[in-house]
Design a protein around this motif. Structure first.
Motif, PDB file in Angstrom:
ATOM      1  N   LEU A   1       0.828  -1.208   0.000  1.00 40.07           N
ATOM      2  CA  LEU A   1       0.000   0.000   0.000  1.00 40.07           C
ATOM      3  C   LEU A   1       0.863   1.260   0.000  1.00 40.07           C
TER       4      LEU A   1
ATOM      5  N   ALA B   1       0.957  -2.251 -12.421  1.00 41.44           N
ATOM      6  CA  ALA B   1       1.159  -2.542 -10.998  1.00 41.44           C
ATOM      7  C   ALA B   1       0.349  -3.761 -10.579  1.00 41.44           C
ATOM      8  N   VAL B   2      -0.882  -3.847 -11.069  1.00 35.12           N
ATOM      9  CA  VAL B   2      -1.717  -5.020 -10.781  1.00 35.12           C
ATOM     10  C   VAL B   2      -1.061  -6.275 -11.345  1.00 35.12           C
TER      11      VAL B   2
ATOM     12  N   LEU C   1       2.000   1.603  -3.700  1.00 34.79           N
ATOM     13  CA  LEU C   1       0.946   1.963  -4.655  1.00 34.79           C
ATOM     14  C   LEU C   1       0.189   3.225  -4.260  1.00 34.79           C
ATOM     15  N   ARG C   2       0.047   3.466  -2.941  1.00 31.57           N
ATOM     16  CA  ARG C   2      -0.675   4.624  -2.425  1.00 31.57           C
ATOM     17  C   ARG C   2      -2.036   4.792  -3.106  1.00 31.57           C
ATOM     18  N   PRO C   3      -2.896   3.765  -3.039  1.00 37.01           N
ATOM     19  CA  PRO C   3      -4.217   3.875  -3.678  1.00 37.01           C
ATOM     20  C   PRO C   3      -5.023   5.014  -3.072  1.00 37.01           C
ATOM     21  N   GLY C   4      -5.692   5.752  -3.942  1.00 42.69           N
ATOM     22  CA  GLY C   4      -6.439   6.931  -3.497  1.00 42.69           C
ATOM     23  C   GLY C   4      -5.645   8.194  -3.695  1.00 42.69           C
TER      24      GLY C   4
ATOM     25  N   TRP D   1       8.878   6.116  -3.022  1.00 44.78           N
ATOM     26  CA  TRP D   1       7.894   5.308  -2.302  1.00 44.78           C
ATOM     27  C   TRP D   1       8.116   3.817  -2.537  1.00 44.78           C
TER      28      TRP D   1
ATOM     29  N   GLU E   1      -2.603   7.970  -5.735  1.00 43.57           N
ATOM     30  CA  GLU E   1      -2.081   7.753  -7.079  1.00 43.57           C
ATOM     31  C   GLU E   1      -2.939   6.689  -7.760  1.00 43.57           C
ATOM     32  N   PRO E   2      -3.140   6.786  -9.086  1.00 35.63           N
ATOM     33  CA  PRO E   2      -3.908   5.742  -9.780  1.00 35.63           C
ATOM     34  C   PRO E   2      -3.133   4.425  -9.776  1.00 35.63           C
ATOM     35  N   VAL E   3      -3.832   3.329  -9.489  1.00 32.34           N
ATOM     36  CA  VAL E   3      -3.217   2.004  -9.523  1.00 32.34           C
ATOM     37  C   VAL E   3      -3.292   1.490 -10.959  1.00 32.34           C
ATOM     38  N   THR E   4      -2.158   1.381 -11.611  1.00 28.94           N
ATOM     39  CA  THR E   4      -2.119   1.023 -13.024  1.00 28.94           C
ATOM     40  C   THR E   4      -2.261  -0.481 -13.238  1.00 28.94           C
TER      41      THR E   4
END
Length: 304
Positions: free
Chosen positions: A145, A159-160, A148-151, A273, A153-156
């Motif tokens: 988390l 990354a998934v 990725l920092r969801p919220g 990050w 930054e967009p989770v690409t």
């Protein structure tokens, strides 16, 4: 001269020899990543996986010839199939991620493989996990988390793909553990390449087809297959000799090596990050490995 060097090397302490093998493995791994990134604009993910398996099978032909018909014998084909379906997910996801993502981020996410392995070991092998291991595992996923920092930054998709890849490799690790109860590494590698070939071909066709490589790309594709095969072989040698806690520490150096390679060859600036989150994942994984190592030593029988 060569024999003398080999003799001196074999007289080194096992942990030192394991350290050398795993260090060489990280260089081979970095080479594979750089080659995939170099070829990614000319070949789709399925094509890269296909040529990796096809050329890898050719490079391993002498090993297969030595084993003879024993290579094909297995009572656990279902586990071979499961292992290589999961492993192919790992390879394909990783190749796609490499082609799209900042390499420091992708490499940091790959360190979740041991954490996924713990979860899958509970599901498939019925292993029990105490509270301390659960806390460390959740801490490791907290590192994801942070990366990725969801919220924020967009989770690409890349990354998934890197996370799915790690889960695929973890599933392959579980199957390998089962297969090695009564199998050999040669048989595992043989079925890996044989099963990967049609899977990669299907993926390549689904992603736009497969093309013959240009003369200039042939050495790169051979390098891809050779570096991937060599990285796995060196890692296996290291695991056979050195403590797991030492292996995981040196294996973490993949992050700075890949980050350095990405900067030198592609001008890619590392993401801070990724390093912070990667460090959290590393600490959690190192704690689990060291704790398991101590537990194994305590449980080992003593001889007076």
């Amino acid at each position: 001269m060569t024999g003398g060097i080999v003799d001196k090397f074999t007289r080194l302490p096992p942990n030192l020899r394991g350290f050398i093998w795993i260090t060489l493995s990280t260089f081979a791994f970095m080479s594979m990543v750089m080659i995939v990134r170099h070829l990614a604009d000319r070949y789709n993910t399925g094509e890269l996986a296909f040529w990796r398996a096809f050329i890898g099978l050719s490079l391993l032909a002498p090993v297969f010839a030595r084993s003879g018909s024993a290579l094909f014998r297995t009572r656990r084909f279902g586990w071979h199939l499961f292992r290589n379906l999961m492993h192919f997910v790992g390879v394909a996801g990783w190749f796609y991620a490499i082609s799209q993502i900042n390499l420091s981020v992708g490499m940091s996410l790959q360190f979740t493989v041991p954490l996924f392995t713990i979860v899958l070991a509970i599901m498939f092998l019925g292993e029990r996990v105490d509270t301390a291991r659960w806390i460390a595992t959740f801490l490791g996923f907290a590192g994801v988390l942070i990366i990725l920092r969801p919220g924020l930054e967009p989770v690409t998709m890349a990354a998934v793909a890197a996370i799915v890849s790690a889960a695929g490799y973890a599933g392959a690790n579980i199957a390998t553990k089962v297969l090695m109860r009564d199998g050999t590494s040669d048989t595992i590698v043989f079925y890996m390449n044989v099963i990967h070939l049609p899977l990669a071909l299907i993926a390549a066709l689904a992603m736009g087809g497969i093309s013959l490589p240009s003369i200039g790309d042939v050495p790169w594709l051979i390098g891809l297959a050779a570096s991937a095969t060599l990285a796995h072989w060196l890692l296996a040698r290291a695991l056979a000799l050195a403590d797991a806690s030492l292996i995981i520490i040196v294996d973490f150096t993949k992050l700075p090596w890949v980050t350095l390679g990405a900067f030198v060859f592609f001008g890619e600036v590392p993401v801070v990050w990724a390093w912070i989150g990667g460090a959290v994942i590393f600490v959690a994984t190192l704690y689990i490995v060291r704790r398991e190592t101590r537990a194994a030593k305590t449980a080992a029988p003593t001889h007076d």
